[in-house]
Design a protein around this motif. Structure first.
Motif, PDB file in Angstrom:
ATOM      1  N   ALA A 309      34.840  45.805  42.297  1.00  0.00           N
ATOM      2  CA  ALA A 309      34.548  45.673  43.725  1.00  0.00           C
ATOM      3  C   ALA A 309      33.423  46.590  44.170  1.00  0.00           C
ATOM      4  CB  ALA A 309      35.810  45.948  44.543  1.00  0.00           C
ATOM      5  N   HIS A 317      39.378  39.917  47.110  1.00  0.00           N
ATOM      6  CA  HIS A 317      40.246  40.251  45.977  1.00  0.00           C
ATOM      7  C   HIS A 317      41.617  39.647  46.235  1.00  0.00           C
ATOM      8  CE1 HIS A 317      42.027  42.607  42.710  1.00  0.00           C
ATOM      9  NE2 HIS A 317      42.980  42.981  43.553  1.00  0.00           N
ATOM     10  N   GLU A 319      45.499  39.052  44.978  1.00  0.00           N
ATOM     11  CA  GLU A 319      46.557  39.632  44.149  1.00  0.00           C
ATOM     12  C   GLU A 319      47.733  38.671  44.085  1.00  0.00           C
ATOM     13  OE1 GLU A 319      47.560  43.498  45.609  1.00  0.00           O
ATOM     14  OE2 GLU A 319      45.460  44.150  45.724  1.00  0.00           O
ATOM     15  N   THR A 324      45.094  38.756  39.031  1.00  0.00           N
ATOM     16  CA  THR A 324      44.203  38.997  40.164  1.00  0.00           C
ATOM     17  C   THR A 324      42.874  38.266  39.959  1.00  0.00           C
ATOM     18  OG1 THR A 324      43.203  40.980  39.195  1.00  0.00           O
ATOM     19  CG2 THR A 324      45.208  41.284  40.522  1.00  0.00           C
ATOM     20  N   THR A 326      38.860  38.696  41.642  1.00  0.00           N
ATOM     21  CA  THR A 326      37.914  39.355  42.538  1.00  0.00           C
ATOM     22  C   THR A 326      36.611  38.559  42.506  1.00  0.00           C
ATOM     23  OG1 THR A 326      38.900  41.486  41.961  1.00  0.00           O
ATOM     24  CG2 THR A 326      36.769  41.536  43.099  1.00  0.00           C
ATOM     25  N   CYS A 327      36.044  38.298  43.676  1.00  0.00           N
ATOM     26  CA  CYS A 327      34.831  37.484  43.705  1.00  0.00           C
ATOM     27  C   CYS A 327      33.922  37.897  44.849  1.00  0.00           C
ATOM     28  CB  CYS A 327      35.178  36.003  43.833  1.00  0.00           C
ATOM     29  SG  CYS A 327      35.896  35.522  45.419  1.00  0.00           S
TER      30      CYS A 327
END
Length: 430
Positions: A309, A317, A319, A324, A326-327
């Motif tokens: 991040a 993100h 969860e 998980t 994240t993008c």
């Protein structure tokens, strides 16, 4: 407008292939003048110039009018358009109502400051025009409600300018999350770095003769002119916008709604501060805790403490029970168990890819089917931003009734869901 659509001999199969994939126009095709979509652009600064460039590149579009309250910008835009499309011969106006009054215009694009978005769109709907509008959807929540009602009543088409929505990455993220490989998503963290600068304490000035300042203000409260309240930095004032938070919320919250579409928002708790070295009054930093029925959502100015991040100035993100994701706009980091990757090949492609955000809108103008970033969807997606802004301004936690769409026993917060327009402007009520 209806008769024009009927006489255009467009059929759905002209631009949707047999397998459902979009077929892009070939520039070599000859489009009859009567079959072209006639487009007018309102607000032709930085983003408005992009609108001109994007739409004028389509062979089935004719750019027929440009409008801006700044005559300098208007002249520059006309010159730039000649570079994009030498055949374009648009009429130019400093008052958008001339465009509204014309019966030969099919589409209005709007890239004005935020406080003008709703009124221009509604007036366009009422005059039989479809709208491609920049984000955020509107200045206030009530404006968004009236936009939706007006669109439905007049049977118009609307697309919000969330261009990133059309990209491959967002489609793939949504597919992976919807596949269930991460399990039920219980927490989402959204962020965008940066905030409002102070902008100093500049003195009031006489507006340039080439700028219609009163029309620029429009329905917003009256203020004396100073350049920092106008072009480029207007977003840092609550009279016109909501700062970096309001500007970027829809770009990254879009992937959350595209993937999950959270329901039952009931609590909004916002913290933050404004800059103290100038006249700007929107957040220098902001943190928001949203409580939905089955999920918690957090917004921060700084990236969360999750792997990767820190390299993303904006991101989401997710969860889940098993992993998980994240993008940001273009990248993905997926962790399931001990494995980290950027894709999961076992998850099939289930979402139809976009032909491009502007092409999707133009196709919708022809088919009369709502586009991907349609008004119903983007109003729901923008709603938490309005509420968090109110929580920030009141400096307290708020309780929301998502069925009634009002705050619970809180007259002050409910008052801020709308704003009285400055005379002579008024918000149409449906």
């Amino acid at each position: 407008m209806k008769s024009k659509i009927n006489r255009r001999k467009f059929v759905k199969n002209s631009f949707i292939g047999l397998i459902g994939a979009p077929v892009l126009f070939n520039r070599g095709w000859s489009i009859a003048p009567s079959d072209k979509i006639r487009v007018a652009h309102v607000g032709v600064g930085n983003m408005g110039t992009s609108h001109m460039k994007w739409f004028s590149a389509f062979p089935d579009v004719e750019t027929v009018a440009l409008c801006d309250v700044d005559q300098v910008r208007l002249a520059e835009a006309r010159k730039k358009l000649s570079g994009f499309n030498p055949d374009a011969k648009p009429d130019v106006y400093t008052d958008f109502r001339h465009i509204i009054d014309r019966q030969d215009i099919d589409v209005v694009t709007c890239a004005t400051p935020d406080h003008w978005h709703a009124l221009i769109a509604i007036m366009a709907f009422e005059s039989g025009k479809d709208v491609y509008g920049e984000k955020p959807l509107s200045y206030s929540m009530k404006e968004g409600v009236m936009m939706k009602k007006a669109l439905e009543y007049h049977k118009r088409i609307f697309q919000l300018g969330t261009q990133i929505h059309a990209g491959e990455n967002y489609h793939r993220v949504a597919e992976i999350i919807q596949s269930g490989v991460l399990g039920n998503i219980h927490t989402v963290r959204l962020w965008k770095t940066g905030g409002s600068p102070g902008l100093g304490f500049p003195p009031d000035e006489t507006p340039p003769k080439t700028l219609d300042w009163l029309t620029w203000l429009g329905p917003a409260p009256y203020s004396n002119y100073t350049p920092v309240r106008c072009h480029r930095t207007f977003r840092h004032f609550y009279d016109y916008s909501g700062g970096v938070f309001a500007d970027f919320w829809c770009h990254i919250a879009d992937i959350m709604y595209m993937s999950i579409h959270p329901r039952g928002l009931y609590s909004i708790d916002t913290r933050g501060d404004i800059p103290h070295d100038g006249i700007a009054d929107t957040p220098k930093w902001i943190e928001v805790d949203f409580k939905f029925k089955d999920m918690d959502v957090y917004w921060t100015t700084e990236p969360p403490q999750v792997p990767g991040a820190d390299k993303m100035h904006i991101g989401a993100h997710f969860e889940g029970e098993h992993g998980t994701l994240t993008c940001d706009y273009n990248n993905r980091i997926i962790t399931v168990g001990e494995e980290t990757t950027d894709d999961i090949e076992d998850v099939p492609e289930t979402l139809t890819r976009s032909p491009g955000h502007q092409r999707n809108f133009l196709d919708s103008v022809k088919t009369r089917n709502q586009p991907e970033s349609n008004l119903k969807y983007v109003r729901e997606m923008t709603l938490p931003m309005y509420l968090a802004t109110i929580s920030f301004r009141l400096k307290r936690k708020l309780t929301w009734d998502s069925q009634k769409e009002q705050f619970v026993n809180d007259p002050a917060a409910n008052f801020l869901l709308s704003r009285k327009y400055r005379d002579p402007w008024s918000l149409p009520v449906y």
